[in-house]
Design a protein around this motif. Structure first.
Motif, PDB file in Angstrom:
ATOM      1  N   LYS A  28      -1.808   5.398   3.471  1.00 46.26           N
ATOM      2  CA  LYS A  28      -3.172   4.993   3.113  1.00 46.26           C
ATOM      3  C   LYS A  28      -3.591   3.781   3.948  1.00 46.26           C
ATOM      4  O   LYS A  28      -3.828   2.687   3.443  1.00 46.26           O
ATOM      5  CB  LYS A  28      -3.274   4.695   1.618  1.00 46.26           C
ATOM      6  CG  LYS A  28      -3.055   5.938   0.758  1.00 46.26           C
ATOM      7  CD  LYS A  28      -3.609   5.765  -0.632  1.00 46.26           C
ATOM      8  CE  LYS A  28      -3.515   7.056  -1.443  1.00 46.26           C
ATOM      9  NZ  LYS A  28      -4.096   6.957  -2.774  1.00 46.26           N
ATOM     10  N   SER A  59     -12.337   8.465   3.991  1.00 52.26           N
ATOM     11  CA  SER A  59     -11.059   8.032   3.397  1.00 52.26           C
ATOM     12  C   SER A  59     -11.288   7.342   2.063  1.00 52.26           C
ATOM     13  O   SER A  59     -10.497   7.508   1.119  1.00 52.26           O
ATOM     14  CB  SER A  59     -10.328   7.088   4.355  1.00 52.26           C
ATOM     15  OG  SER A  59      -9.991   7.742   5.552  1.00 52.26           O
ATOM     16  N   GLU A  60     -12.362   6.541   1.958  1.00 56.63           N
ATOM     17  CA  GLU A  60     -12.683   5.907   0.691  1.00 56.63           C
ATOM     18  C   GLU A  60     -13.021   6.956  -0.369  1.00 56.63           C
ATOM     19  O   GLU A  60     -12.629   6.822  -1.530  1.00 56.63           O
ATOM     20  CB  GLU A  60     -13.861   4.945   0.875  1.00 56.63           C
ATOM     21  CG  GLU A  60     -13.492   3.652   1.572  1.00 56.63           C
ATOM     22  CD  GLU A  60     -12.629   2.762   0.697  1.00 56.63           C
ATOM     23  OE1 GLU A  60     -13.145   2.142  -0.243  1.00 56.63           O
ATOM     24  OE2 GLU A  60     -11.402   2.693   0.963  1.00 56.63           O
ATOM     25  N   GLN A  61     -13.729   7.994   0.023  1.00 53.33           N
ATOM     26  CA  GLN A  61     -14.066   9.060  -0.923  1.00 53.33           C
ATOM     27  C   GLN A  61     -12.817   9.808  -1.371  1.00 53.33           C
ATOM     28  O   GLN A  61     -12.652  10.116  -2.555  1.00 53.33           O
ATOM     29  CB  GLN A  61     -15.051  10.040  -0.272  1.00 53.33           C
ATOM     30  CG  GLN A  61     -16.487   9.558  -0.220  1.00 53.33           C
ATOM     31  CD  GLN A  61     -17.430  10.655   0.216  1.00 53.33           C
ATOM     32  OE1 GLN A  61     -17.090  11.502   1.058  1.00 53.33           O
ATOM     33  NE2 GLN A  61     -18.622  10.658  -0.347  1.00 53.33           N
ATOM     34  N   ARG A  88      -9.693  -1.899   4.881  1.00 47.14           N
ATOM     35  CA  ARG A  88     -10.502  -2.558   3.854  1.00 47.14           C
ATOM     36  C   ARG A  88     -10.206  -4.056   3.825  1.00 47.14           C
ATOM     37  O   ARG A  88     -11.118  -4.881   3.695  1.00 47.14           O
ATOM     38  CB  ARG A  88     -10.194  -1.935   2.493  1.00 47.14           C
ATOM     39  CG  ARG A  88     -11.061  -2.458   1.359  1.00 47.14           C
ATOM     40  CD  ARG A  88     -10.584  -1.931   0.028  1.00 47.14           C
ATOM     41  NE  ARG A  88     -10.682  -0.481  -0.043  1.00 47.14           N
ATOM     42  CZ  ARG A  88     -10.190   0.238  -1.060  1.00 47.14           C
ATOM     43  NH1 ARG A  88      -9.545  -0.368  -2.043  1.00 47.14           N
ATOM     44  NH2 ARG A  88     -10.319   1.541  -1.072  1.00 47.14           N
ATOM     45  N   HIS A 104      -6.295   3.265   5.408  1.00 47.52           N
ATOM     46  CA  HIS A 104      -7.672   2.782   5.245  1.00 47.52           C
ATOM     47  C   HIS A 104      -7.713   1.578   4.305  1.00 47.52           C
ATOM     48  O   HIS A 104      -8.664   0.811   4.312  1.00 47.52           O
ATOM     49  CB  HIS A 104      -8.582   3.896   4.730  1.00 47.52           C
ATOM     50  CG  HIS A 104      -8.268   4.374   3.350  1.00 47.52           C
ATOM     51  ND1 HIS A 104      -7.121   5.060   3.039  1.00 47.52           N
ATOM     52  CD2 HIS A 104      -8.965   4.249   2.190  1.00 47.52           C
ATOM     53  CE1 HIS A 104      -7.126   5.340   1.744  1.00 47.52           C
ATOM     54  NE2 HIS A 104      -8.231   4.863   1.208  1.00 47.52           N
ATOM     55  N   TYR A 105      -6.648   1.383   3.481  1.00 48.38           N
ATOM     56  CA  TYR A 105      -6.570   0.177   2.666  1.00 48.38           C
ATOM     57  C   TYR A 105      -6.425  -1.058   3.566  1.00 48.38           C
ATOM     58  O   TYR A 105      -6.969  -2.129   3.274  1.00 48.38           O
ATOM     59  CB  TYR A 105      -5.370   0.251   1.733  1.00 48.38           C
ATOM     60  CG  TYR A 105      -5.530   1.185   0.548  1.00 48.38           C
ATOM     61  CD1 TYR A 105      -6.654   1.979   0.412  1.00 48.38           C
ATOM     62  CD2 TYR A 105      -4.550   1.261  -0.429  1.00 48.38           C
ATOM     63  CE1 TYR A 105      -6.796   2.835  -0.666  1.00 48.38           C
ATOM     64  CE2 TYR A 105      -4.682   2.107  -1.519  1.00 48.38           C
ATOM     65  CZ  TYR A 105      -5.812   2.905  -1.630  1.00 48.38           C
ATOM     66  OH  TYR A 105      -5.964   3.752  -2.694  1.00 48.38           O
ATOM     67  N   TYR A 112       0.831  -1.194   0.000  1.00 45.70           N
ATOM     68  CA  TYR A 112       0.000   0.000   0.000  1.00 45.70           C
ATOM     69  C   TYR A 112       0.870   1.249   0.000  1.00 45.70           C
ATOM     70  O   TYR A 112       1.935   1.269   0.612  1.00 45.70           O
ATOM     71  CB  TYR A 112      -0.902   0.039   1.235  1.00 45.70           C
ATOM     72  CG  TYR A 112      -1.793  -1.164   1.392  1.00 45.70           C
ATOM     73  CD1 TYR A 112      -2.390  -1.758   0.281  1.00 45.70           C
ATOM     74  CD2 TYR A 112      -2.028  -1.716   2.636  1.00 45.70           C
ATOM     75  CE1 TYR A 112      -3.206  -2.855   0.426  1.00 45.70           C
ATOM     76  CE2 TYR A 112      -2.848  -2.818   2.784  1.00 45.70           C
ATOM     77  CZ  TYR A 112      -3.431  -3.385   1.673  1.00 45.70           C
ATOM     78  OH  TYR A 112      -4.246  -4.480   1.805  1.00 45.70           O
ATOM     79  N   ARG A 160      -9.753   8.703  -1.191  1.00 46.19           N
ATOM     80  CA  ARG A 160      -8.726   7.756  -1.624  1.00 46.19           C
ATOM     81  C   ARG A 160      -7.409   7.949  -0.879  1.00 46.19           C
ATOM     82  O   ARG A 160      -6.320   7.761  -1.411  1.00 46.19           O
ATOM     83  CB  ARG A 160      -8.494   7.848  -3.137  1.00 46.19           C
ATOM     84  CG  ARG A 160      -9.726   7.466  -3.942  1.00 46.19           C
ATOM     85  CD  ARG A 160      -9.432   7.417  -5.417  1.00 46.19           C
ATOM     86  NE  ARG A 160     -10.605   7.001  -6.170  1.00 46.19           N
ATOM     87  CZ  ARG A 160     -10.629   6.841  -7.490  1.00 46.19           C
ATOM     88  NH1 ARG A 160      -9.522   7.066  -8.208  1.00 46.19           N
ATOM     89  NH2 ARG A 160     -11.730   6.463  -8.105  1.00 46.19           N
ATOM     90  N   ARG A 161      -7.529   8.369   0.372  1.00 44.78           N
ATOM     91  CA  ARG A 161      -6.385   8.508   1.267  1.00 44.78           C
ATOM     92  C   ARG A 161      -6.906   8.505   2.684  1.00 44.78           C
ATOM     93  O   ARG A 161      -8.089   8.764   2.930  1.00 44.78           O
ATOM     94  CB  ARG A 161      -5.605   9.796   0.998  1.00 44.78           C
ATOM     95  CG  ARG A 161      -6.427  11.056   1.226  1.00 44.78           C
ATOM     96  CD  ARG A 161      -5.624  12.317   0.956  1.00 44.78           C
ATOM     97  NE  ARG A 161      -6.438  13.503   1.164  1.00 44.78           N
ATOM     98  CZ  ARG A 161      -6.635  14.089   2.352  1.00 44.78           C
ATOM     99  NH1 ARG A 161      -6.041  13.577   3.438  1.00 44.78           N
ATOM    100  NH2 ARG A 161      -7.384  15.163   2.468  1.00 44.78           N
ATOM    101  N   ASP A 162      -6.023   8.214   3.618  1.00 42.72           N
ATOM    102  CA  ASP A 162      -6.435   8.213   5.021  1.00 42.72           C
ATOM    103  C   ASP A 162      -6.502   9.652   5.505  1.00 42.72           C
ATOM    104  O   ASP A 162      -5.492  10.362   5.542  1.00 42.72           O
ATOM    105  CB  ASP A 162      -5.428   7.407   5.843  1.00 42.72           C
ATOM    106  CG  ASP A 162      -5.860   7.264   7.299  1.00 42.72           C
ATOM    107  OD1 ASP A 162      -7.040   7.544   7.581  1.00 42.72           O
ATOM    108  OD2 ASP A 162      -5.026   6.887   8.128  1.00 42.72           O
TER     109      ASP A 162
END
Length: 411
Positions: free
Chosen positions: A245, A377-379, A251, A247-248, A241, A381-383
């Motif tokens: 990031k 974070s998904e919106q 996920r 939040h990946y 990753y 695309r970063r934490d």
């Protein structure tokens, strides 16, 4: 021919010599045996007393006995859940000097039962599914290390529940083979053997009337393949990753949770290209997360809340490896959990004004903040971080305090 004992511990030969090795295992006196449930085996297997320990003794030819002994030692070195090998005895003869088969000795796994014995009891289908999940975890871990079992079955697997966790242990490695890496074809062959063996034993239990009527033996055999495939794909796909990031990572944890598995261990290795993340799965009992969270942090929460908070704690702990170098106590889980409560959990909860919390308790507030951070974070695309998520949550999600309506004068 002299009796020879190859043992892993110098103390074991003295304990083993007290047993009647001059008799075939089938003829051992009851005074030496321990009545414990056994699975089906092509060899004679007995549980016996050796000092204060309970051991499992299996008679088989010398070459496969020595081979299995070495394979079990290799699995122990690799950290794979399997029975502990204690010794191999060769040169056995009876009272007339006729040769007897060598014996492989392993330590009985305390608190364990053969999978087949578990299925012979009256169990709820949900518990049976957890047992099969644990077996799927064992197969995946074996294949990840390059071990092809070759004879996975309900009889060759032990089950043990420890602190709420369901775990499966390999008990028979006679047909196994350890390679640097297994090919997809080798894995599929091993998995297909497991499916056939498991369905066959369940059909046998069904014919004897010991199987729960809601369980379809054939479907159950297919299910372990499905669970294995989903878990294998989630654990083995590329996991590098971009830095920051995280939040990946969340996920990935969510996907494992959706498959019915929890994260027993998570490792984050930093590299120039990004952060490589490795997960080790486990299967847990109901209420496990509540008990673990309470033990580590003193926080009392509902099961789903506790799972969510423990996932966040685990992710945070994985980034704290460089804290207080040289101080081993600083890296202990209970110490890190205390720091997490003090530096992460409490400040986040306090960022939500009391008048906006309604009936939510601190664990639910933190759970809501984590969910909101995940969404933002998904919106992005970063934490975005917990502080930013808390600010947005207070500003845009929580209801404003309602103004108290002025009393009206009745006409």
């Amino acid at each position: 021919m002299a009796l020879r004992i190859n043992a892993t511990n110098p103390e074991h030969p003295a304990l083993l010599l007290a047993l009647p090795w001059h008799l075939p295992l089938e003829e051992w006196p009851e005074e030496h045996l321990v009545p414990l449930p056994r699975g089906i085996s092509r060899h004679v297997v007995r549980y016996a007393r050796a000092g204060d320990e309970v051991i499992a003794v299996k008679e088989l030819a010398e070459r496969p006995a020595l081979r299995e002994y070495q394979l079990l030692r290799d699995l122990d070195r690799l950290g794979i859940p399997a029975v502990d090998p204690l010794a191999v005895l060769t040169g056995r003869v009876d009272g007339r000097g006729a040769p007897l088969e060598p014996a492989l000795v392993t330590r009985h796994l305390g608190g364990s039962m053969p999978y087949r014995s578990m299925f012979e009891t009256t169990m709820r289908p949900a518990t049976m599914h957890r047992l099969m999940d644990a077996l799927a975890v064992l197969l995946v871990r074996l294949h990840l290390t390059g071990f092809a079992w070759g004879d996975c079955s309900l009889s060759n697997t032990l089950f043990r529940r420890d602190a709420g966790a369901y775990a499966a242990y390999l008990v028979d490695a006679e047909t196994g083979e350890l390679r640097p890496r297994l090919s997809p074809g080798q894995r599929e062959y091993d998995l297909d053997l497991a499916r056939v063996n498991i369905s066959g034993e369940l059909l046998d239990l069904e014919a004897s009337g010991a199987l729960h009527p809601s369980v379809d033996p054939v479907e159950f055999g297919h299910e372990i393949c499905t669970r294995y495939t989903g878990l294998w794909q989630e654990l083995t796909r590329t996991s590098v990753y971009p830095a920051g990031k995280y939040h990946y990572i969340e996920r990935r944890i969510r996907r494992l949770n959706a498959l019915g598995f929890d994260v027993a261990e998570m490792r984050i290795e930093q590299s120039g290209d990004g952060d490589t993340v490795t997960f080790v799965p486990k299967v847990v009992d109901a209420g496990h997360h509540q008990r673990q969270l309470l033990r580590l942090t003193g926080l009392d929460a509902e099961e789903n809340q506790a799972r969510r908070l423990l996932n966040d704690l685990e992710s945070w702990m994985a980034t704290q490896d460089d804290h207080a170098p040289g101080d081993p106590l600083a890296a202990r889980p209970e110490v890190l959990a205390h720091r997490w409560v003090r530096d992460v959990f409490r400040p986040a909860v306090r960022s939500v004004p009391p008048q906006l919390r309604g009936s939510m308790d601190p664990a639910e507030i933190y759970h809501e903040l984590l969910e909101h951070r995940w969404y933002l974070s998904e919106q992005a695309r970063r934490d975005i971080g917990l502080d930013t998520a808390a600010e947005d949550y207070v500003r845009n999600v929580l209801p404003r305090p309602r103004e108290t309506p002025e009393p009206t004068t009745p006409p």
